[in-house]
Design a protein around this motif. Structure first.
Motif, PDB file in Angstrom:
ATOM      1  N   PRO A   5      19.722  -7.908 -24.354  1.00 28.18           N
ATOM      2  CA  PRO A   5      20.875  -8.812 -24.288  1.00 28.18           C
ATOM      3  C   PRO A   5      21.591  -8.694 -22.951  1.00 28.18           C
ATOM      4  CG  PRO A   5      21.325  -6.959 -25.749  1.00 28.18           C
ATOM      5  CD  PRO A   5      19.877  -6.880 -25.398  1.00 28.18           C
ATOM      6  N   THR A   6      22.156  -9.778 -22.496  1.00 25.85           N
ATOM      7  CA  THR A   6      22.765  -9.803 -21.164  1.00 25.85           C
ATOM      8  C   THR A   6      24.280  -9.685 -21.191  1.00 25.85           C
ATOM      9  OG1 THR A   6      22.798 -12.230 -21.205  1.00 25.85           O
ATOM     10  CG2 THR A   6      20.874 -11.163 -20.217  1.00 25.85           C
ATOM     11  N   THR A   7      24.895  -9.785 -22.369  1.00 27.81           N
ATOM     12  CA  THR A   7      26.347  -9.653 -22.480  1.00 27.81           C
ATOM     13  C   THR A   7      26.674  -8.844 -23.733  1.00 27.81           C
ATOM     14  OG1 THR A   7      26.687 -11.637 -23.836  1.00 27.81           O
ATOM     15  CG2 THR A   7      26.669 -11.925 -21.418  1.00 27.81           C
ATOM     16  N   PRO A   8      27.838  -8.183 -23.783  1.00 25.53           N
ATOM     17  CA  PRO A   8      28.246  -7.490 -25.001  1.00 25.53           C
ATOM     18  C   PRO A   8      28.340  -8.437 -26.194  1.00 25.53           C
ATOM     19  CG  PRO A   8      29.579  -6.754 -23.151  1.00 25.53           C
ATOM     20  CD  PRO A   8      28.782  -7.927 -22.655  1.00 25.53           C
ATOM     21  N   THR A   9      28.767  -9.663 -25.957  1.00 21.35           N
ATOM     22  CA  THR A   9      28.878 -10.641 -27.046  1.00 21.35           C
ATOM     23  C   THR A   9      27.518 -10.922 -27.663  1.00 21.35           C
ATOM     24  OG1 THR A   9      30.819 -11.656 -26.016  1.00 21.35           O
ATOM     25  CG2 THR A   9      29.618 -12.980 -27.629  1.00 21.35           C
ATOM     26  N   GLU A  10      26.502 -11.085 -26.799  1.00 27.11           N
ATOM     27  CA  GLU A  10      25.155 -11.335 -27.303  1.00 27.11           C
ATOM     28  C   GLU A  10      24.631 -10.133 -28.078  1.00 27.11           C
ATOM     29  OE1 GLU A  10      20.635 -12.433 -25.738  1.00 27.11           O
ATOM     30  OE2 GLU A  10      22.236 -12.080 -24.269  1.00 27.11           O
ATOM     31  N   LEU A  11      24.877  -8.931 -27.570  1.00 28.43           N
ATOM     32  CA  LEU A  11      24.440  -7.722 -28.257  1.00 28.43           C
ATOM     33  C   LEU A  11      25.091  -7.615 -29.631  1.00 28.43           C
ATOM     34  CD1 LEU A  11      23.069  -4.975 -28.473  1.00 28.43           C
ATOM     35  CD2 LEU A  11      24.973  -4.012 -27.147  1.00 28.43           C
ATOM     36  N   LEU A  53      17.106  -4.372 -31.049  1.00 30.43           N
ATOM     37  CA  LEU A  53      18.196  -4.937 -30.260  1.00 30.43           C
ATOM     38  C   LEU A  53      17.861  -5.087 -28.775  1.00 30.43           C
ATOM     39  CD1 LEU A  53      21.150  -2.996 -31.922  1.00 30.43           C
ATOM     40  CD2 LEU A  53      20.604  -5.425 -32.202  1.00 30.43           C
ATOM     41  N   GLY A  54      16.750  -4.481 -28.327  1.00 34.57           N
ATOM     42  CA  GLY A  54      16.342  -4.642 -26.934  1.00 34.57           C
ATOM     43  C   GLY A  54      16.998  -3.672 -25.981  1.00 34.57           C
ATOM     44  N   ALA A  55      17.141  -2.401 -26.391  1.00 38.42           N
ATOM     45  CA  ALA A  55      17.723  -1.393 -25.498  1.00 38.42           C
ATOM     46  C   ALA A  55      16.894  -1.259 -24.231  1.00 38.42           C
ATOM     47  CB  ALA A  55      17.817  -0.050 -26.218  1.00 38.42           C
ATOM     48  N   ASP A  56      17.565  -0.958 -23.105  1.00 36.54           N
ATOM     49  CA  ASP A  56      16.878  -0.965 -21.811  1.00 36.54           C
ATOM     50  C   ASP A  56      17.057   0.317 -21.010  1.00 36.54           C
ATOM     51  OD1 ASP A  56      19.598  -1.327 -21.305  1.00 36.54           O
ATOM     52  OD2 ASP A  56      19.282  -2.695 -19.641  1.00 36.54           O
ATOM     53  N   ALA A  57      17.580   1.386 -21.609  1.00 35.68           N
ATOM     54  CA  ALA A  57      17.811   2.618 -20.845  1.00 35.68           C
ATOM     55  C   ALA A  57      16.492   3.202 -20.358  1.00 35.68           C
ATOM     56  CB  ALA A  57      18.547   3.635 -21.706  1.00 35.68           C
ATOM     57  N   SER A  58      16.463   3.657 -19.115  1.00 36.87           N
ATOM     58  CA  SER A  58      15.255   4.250 -18.550  1.00 36.87           C
ATOM     59  C   SER A  58      15.328   5.770 -18.513  1.00 36.87           C
ATOM     60  CB  SER A  58      15.023   3.731 -17.122  1.00 36.87           C
ATOM     61  OG  SER A  58      16.135   4.039 -16.296  1.00 36.87           O
ATOM     62  N   ALA A  66      21.806   0.031 -20.654  1.00 35.47           N
ATOM     63  CA  ALA A  66      22.303   0.530 -19.377  1.00 35.47           C
ATOM     64  C   ALA A  66      23.038  -0.531 -18.582  1.00 35.47           C
ATOM     65  CB  ALA A  66      21.137   1.098 -18.558  1.00 35.47           C
ATOM     66  N   GLU A  67      22.511  -1.739 -18.561  1.00 37.96           N
ATOM     67  CA  GLU A  67      23.139  -2.797 -17.777  1.00 37.96           C
ATOM     68  C   GLU A  67      24.512  -3.175 -18.328  1.00 37.96           C
ATOM     69  OE1 GLU A  67      22.137  -4.146 -14.886  1.00 37.96           O
ATOM     70  OE2 GLU A  67      20.584  -2.594 -14.925  1.00 37.96           O
ATOM     71  N   LEU A  68      24.707  -2.984 -19.615  1.00 39.94           N
ATOM     72  CA  LEU A  68      25.992  -3.310 -20.244  1.00 39.94           C
ATOM     73  C   LEU A  68      26.904  -2.095 -20.345  1.00 39.94           C
ATOM     74  CD1 LEU A  68      24.722  -5.547 -23.219  1.00 39.94           C
ATOM     75  CD2 LEU A  68      25.533  -6.285 -20.965  1.00 39.94           C
ATOM     76  N   GLY A  69      26.363  -0.895 -20.090  1.00 39.78           N
ATOM     77  CA  GLY A  69      27.160   0.318 -20.232  1.00 39.78           C
ATOM     78  C   GLY A  69      27.524   0.603 -21.673  1.00 39.78           C
ATOM     79  N   ILE A  70      26.618   0.277 -22.607  1.00 37.65           N
ATOM     80  CA  ILE A  70      26.891   0.437 -24.038  1.00 37.65           C
ATOM     81  C   ILE A  70      25.851   1.363 -24.653  1.00 37.65           C
ATOM     82  CG2 ILE A  70      27.016  -0.725 -26.280  1.00 37.65           C
ATOM     83  CD1 ILE A  70      28.052  -3.201 -24.826  1.00 37.65           C
ATOM     84  N   GLU A  71      26.318   2.368 -25.363  1.00 44.17           N
ATOM     85  CA  GLU A  71      25.457   3.296 -26.091  1.00 44.17           C
ATOM     86  C   GLU A  71      25.338   2.833 -27.551  1.00 44.17           C
ATOM     87  OE1 GLU A  71      23.428   7.180 -26.645  1.00 44.17           O
ATOM     88  OE2 GLU A  71      23.714   5.708 -25.050  1.00 44.17           O
ATOM     89  N   ARG A 113      31.593   3.201 -24.086  1.00 46.60           N
ATOM     90  CA  ARG A 113      31.525   2.037 -24.970  1.00 46.60           C
ATOM     91  C   ARG A 113      30.351   2.247 -25.905  1.00 46.60           C
ATOM     92  NH1 ARG A 113      32.051  -4.195 -22.776  1.00 46.60           N
ATOM     93  NH2 ARG A 113      33.452  -4.910 -24.418  1.00 46.60           N
ATOM     94  N   VAL A 114      30.602   2.175 -27.207  1.00 49.70           N
ATOM     95  CA  VAL A 114      29.570   2.520 -28.184  1.00 49.70           C
ATOM     96  C   VAL A 114      29.447   1.411 -29.223  1.00 49.70           C
ATOM     97  CG1 VAL A 114      28.814   4.192 -29.920  1.00 49.70           C
ATOM     98  CG2 VAL A 114      30.077   4.977 -27.903  1.00 49.70           C
ATOM     99  N   LEU A 115      28.201   1.033 -29.501  1.00 46.83           N
ATOM    100  CA  LEU A 115      27.915   0.132 -30.616  1.00 46.83           C
ATOM    101  C   LEU A 115      27.517   1.008 -31.796  1.00 46.83           C
ATOM    102  CD1 LEU A 115      27.514  -2.800 -31.659  1.00 46.83           C
ATOM    103  CD2 LEU A 115      25.099  -2.557 -30.999  1.00 46.83           C
ATOM    104  N   PHE A 116      28.424   1.166 -32.757  1.00 44.22           N
ATOM    105  CA  PHE A 116      28.138   1.933 -33.968  1.00 44.22           C
ATOM    106  C   PHE A 116      27.516   0.993 -35.000  1.00 44.22           C
ATOM    107  CE2 PHE A 116      31.679   4.713 -32.440  1.00 44.22           C
ATOM    108  CZ  PHE A 116      30.974   5.905 -32.407  1.00 44.22           C
TER     109      PHE A 116
END
Length: 224
Positions: A5-11, A53-58, A66-71, A113-116
């Motif tokens: 996802p490219t935005t927090p809203t989309e995520l 959800l398409g997590a992207d952390a490397s 990572a791009e959104l800064g959301i765990e 910033r965390v998505l629980f």
């Protein structure tokens, strides 16, 4: 794995689409087998939701998105919505503690910033039948960050003195440290009492269940 996802809203919208599904439903859409239990598959639920959800952390140090800064953090909860266990945050940085400050710490980066995502995990419910709950996108308030920082700084004072081994799960109001490792014999480099590097048991930070319970209660107006 889905597109990131490219935005927090989309995520958040994507996570809401998963609410009400069972882990078995979700695994089926990803062609992922469901293990009989989690004893030899620790982290399976989190990895399943990351893929969905398409997590992207490397790296392990970066937030999952990572791009959104959301765990992403899954929360095993009971039928009343209360977390059943503490929540893993990240491994403790043991080797060069004098170089670390709260502002640049892995803990702060992970919890900025965390998505629980709650997952119903009552005893007796098969893994594939566990329900995914409504997600919550959380950012610590100034008061919450102050609590986290105070605990982190207290732990780091002990670590810098070479006594990481003396920290127990009872230490810390909201952020605790516990041993972490695939085997009890696992070792990493850390500062010992002499001030020199030595091999010690790895450790990790965890959010206490009472802290995450308060986050959920305030967000969903649950009774604590």
């Amino acid at each position: 794995m889905r597109r990131t996802p490219t935005t927090p809203t989309e995520l958040l919208a994507r996570a809401r689409q998963l609410a009400g599904l069972t882990l078995g439903d979700l695994a089926g859409t990803l062609n992922t087998p469901v293990p009989a239990n989690l004893r030899r598959h620790k982290g399976w639920v989190g990895r399943l939701l990351e893929d969905a959800l398409g997590a992207d952390a490397s790296t392990a140090q970066a937030p999952d998105f990572a791009e959104l800064g959301i765990e992403l953090k899954t929360l095993p909860v009971d039928t009343s919505g209360k977390p059943r266990e503490s929540t893993f945050v990240t491994c403790v940085e043991l080797a060069h503690p004098d170089d670390i400050r709260w502002e640049t710490s892995h803990v702060r980066q992970k919890l900025a910033r965390v998505l629980f995502i709650p997952v119903l995990s009552e005893t007796g419910i098969d893994l594939g039948d566990r329900l995914v709950g409504q997600p919550l996108l959380w950012q610590p308030s100034p008061a919450e960050e102050a609590l986290l920082r105070a605990d982190w700084e207290g732990h780091m004072r002990t670590i810098r003195q070479g006594y990481a081994h003396a920290i127990t799960a009872r230490d810390g109001e909201v952020l605790q440290i516990r041993p972490k490792g695939a085997r009890a014999s696992s070792r990493v480099w850390g500062i010992g009492p002499s001030g020199e590097l030595e091999l010690i048991q790895p450790r990790a930070y965890y959010l206490r269940a009472g802290f995450t319970a308060g986050i959920i209660a305030r967000s969903f107006a649950l009774s604590t």
